[in-house]
Design a protein around this motif. Structure first.
Motif, PDB file in Angstrom:
ATOM      1  N   ARG A  67     -12.528   1.968   2.027  1.00 13.91           N
ATOM      2  CA  ARG A  67     -11.860   0.796   2.081  1.00 13.91           C
ATOM      3  C   ARG A  67     -12.226  -0.015   0.930  1.00 13.91           C
ATOM      4  O   ARG A  67     -13.352  -0.425   0.429  1.00 13.91           O
ATOM      5  CB  ARG A  67     -11.894  -0.122   3.332  1.00 13.91           C
ATOM      6  N   SER A  68     -11.260  -0.631   0.031  1.00 11.67           N
ATOM      7  CA  SER A  68     -11.226  -1.331  -0.981  1.00 11.67           C
ATOM      8  C   SER A  68     -10.369  -2.443  -1.208  1.00 11.67           C
ATOM      9  O   SER A  68      -9.260  -2.148  -0.553  1.00 11.67           O
ATOM     10  CB  SER A  68     -11.227  -0.290  -2.319  1.00 11.67           C
ATOM     11  N   VAL A  69     -10.544  -3.400  -1.734  1.00  9.40           N
ATOM     12  CA  VAL A  69      -9.888  -4.598  -2.072  1.00  9.40           C
ATOM     13  C   VAL A  69      -9.050  -4.679  -3.275  1.00  9.40           C
ATOM     14  O   VAL A  69      -9.686  -4.493  -4.303  1.00  9.40           O
ATOM     15  CB  VAL A  69     -10.511  -6.048  -1.743  1.00  9.40           C
ATOM     16  N   PHE A  70      -7.727  -4.966  -3.281  1.00 10.44           N
ATOM     17  CA  PHE A  70      -7.087  -4.800  -4.586  1.00 10.44           C
ATOM     18  C   PHE A  70      -6.440  -6.131  -4.643  1.00 10.44           C
ATOM     19  O   PHE A  70      -5.864  -6.695  -3.779  1.00 10.44           O
ATOM     20  CB  PHE A  70      -6.191  -3.578  -4.546  1.00 10.44           C
ATOM     21  N   SER A  71      -5.752  -6.509  -5.991  1.00 12.96           N
ATOM     22  CA  SER A  71      -4.960  -7.846  -6.320  1.00 12.96           C
ATOM     23  C   SER A  71      -3.821  -7.444  -6.345  1.00 12.96           C
ATOM     24  O   SER A  71      -3.307  -6.527  -6.514  1.00 12.96           O
ATOM     25  CB  SER A  71      -5.381  -8.240  -7.737  1.00 12.96           C
ATOM     26  N   LEU A  72      -3.066  -8.375  -5.604  1.00 10.86           N
ATOM     27  CA  LEU A  72      -1.740  -8.289  -5.560  1.00 10.86           C
ATOM     28  C   LEU A  72      -1.005  -8.992  -6.881  1.00 10.86           C
ATOM     29  O   LEU A  72       0.345  -8.905  -6.904  1.00 10.86           O
ATOM     30  CB  LEU A  72      -1.176  -9.236  -4.348  1.00 10.86           C
ATOM     31  N   MET A  73      -1.613  -9.568  -7.692  1.00 11.57           N
ATOM     32  CA  MET A  73      -1.169 -10.410  -8.641  1.00 11.57           C
ATOM     33  C   MET A  73      -2.097 -10.447  -9.968  1.00 11.57           C
ATOM     34  O   MET A  73      -3.283 -10.097  -9.758  1.00 11.57           O
ATOM     35  CB  MET A  73      -0.745 -11.999  -8.398  1.00 11.57           C
ATOM     36  N   ASN A  74      -1.898 -10.997 -11.075  1.00 16.56           N
ATOM     37  CA  ASN A  74      -2.669 -11.048 -12.247  1.00 16.56           C
ATOM     38  C   ASN A  74      -3.482 -12.489 -12.004  1.00 16.56           C
ATOM     39  O   ASN A  74      -3.233 -13.417 -11.677  1.00 16.56           O
ATOM     40  CB  ASN A  74      -2.006 -11.213 -13.532  1.00 16.56           C
TER      41      ASN A  74
END
Length: 122
Positions: A20-27
């Motif tokens: 499991r990893s966390v990713f950005s939805l925006m800049n």
């Protein structure tokens, strides 16, 4: 891979290499606030032999904590793009960008403890 947990600014998905990893939805730009999560302070002595002990984060001299949100799943990197700030009085952890982050980029932080695994370059 499917997104398994989503907030306004981040989402979690599973990667074959690190789980499991966390990713950005925006800049995000350097210094931008990304997200805040309430934490549950815990006495490590009460849970040291349970599966929950794998999810403890540093908190105070007397307690560790479990963040109730995506911050809990941010992976370690020796060259992180985020920093985690502790607000002890309000029992909150917040993440801030320390590098420019693009939408879809994995969020990483440098763990403040001895690593129990061999880091994989991200």
């Amino acid at each position: 891979m499917d997104r398994i947990q989503k907030t306004e600014t981040t989402y979690v998905k599973t990667l074959p290499t690190v789980g499991r990893s966390v990713f950005s939805l925006m800049n995000f730009n350097i210094g931008d606030h990304i997200e805040s999560n309430v934490v549950l302070p815990v006495n490590i002595q009460n849970i040291k032999n349970s599966e929950l002990s794998d999810y403890l984060m540093e908190w105070t001299d007397e307690h560790d904590c479990i963040a109730l949100g995506n911050i809990q799943l941010i992976n370690h990197s020796d060259t992180p793009n985020c920093i985690i700030h502790d607000d002890i009085a309000n029992t909150i952890k917040s993440i801030y960008a320390i590098k420019k982050i693009s939408a879809g980029e994995q969020l990483t932080t440098k763990y403040k403890c001895e690593l129990w695994f061999k880091p994989i370059p991200i």
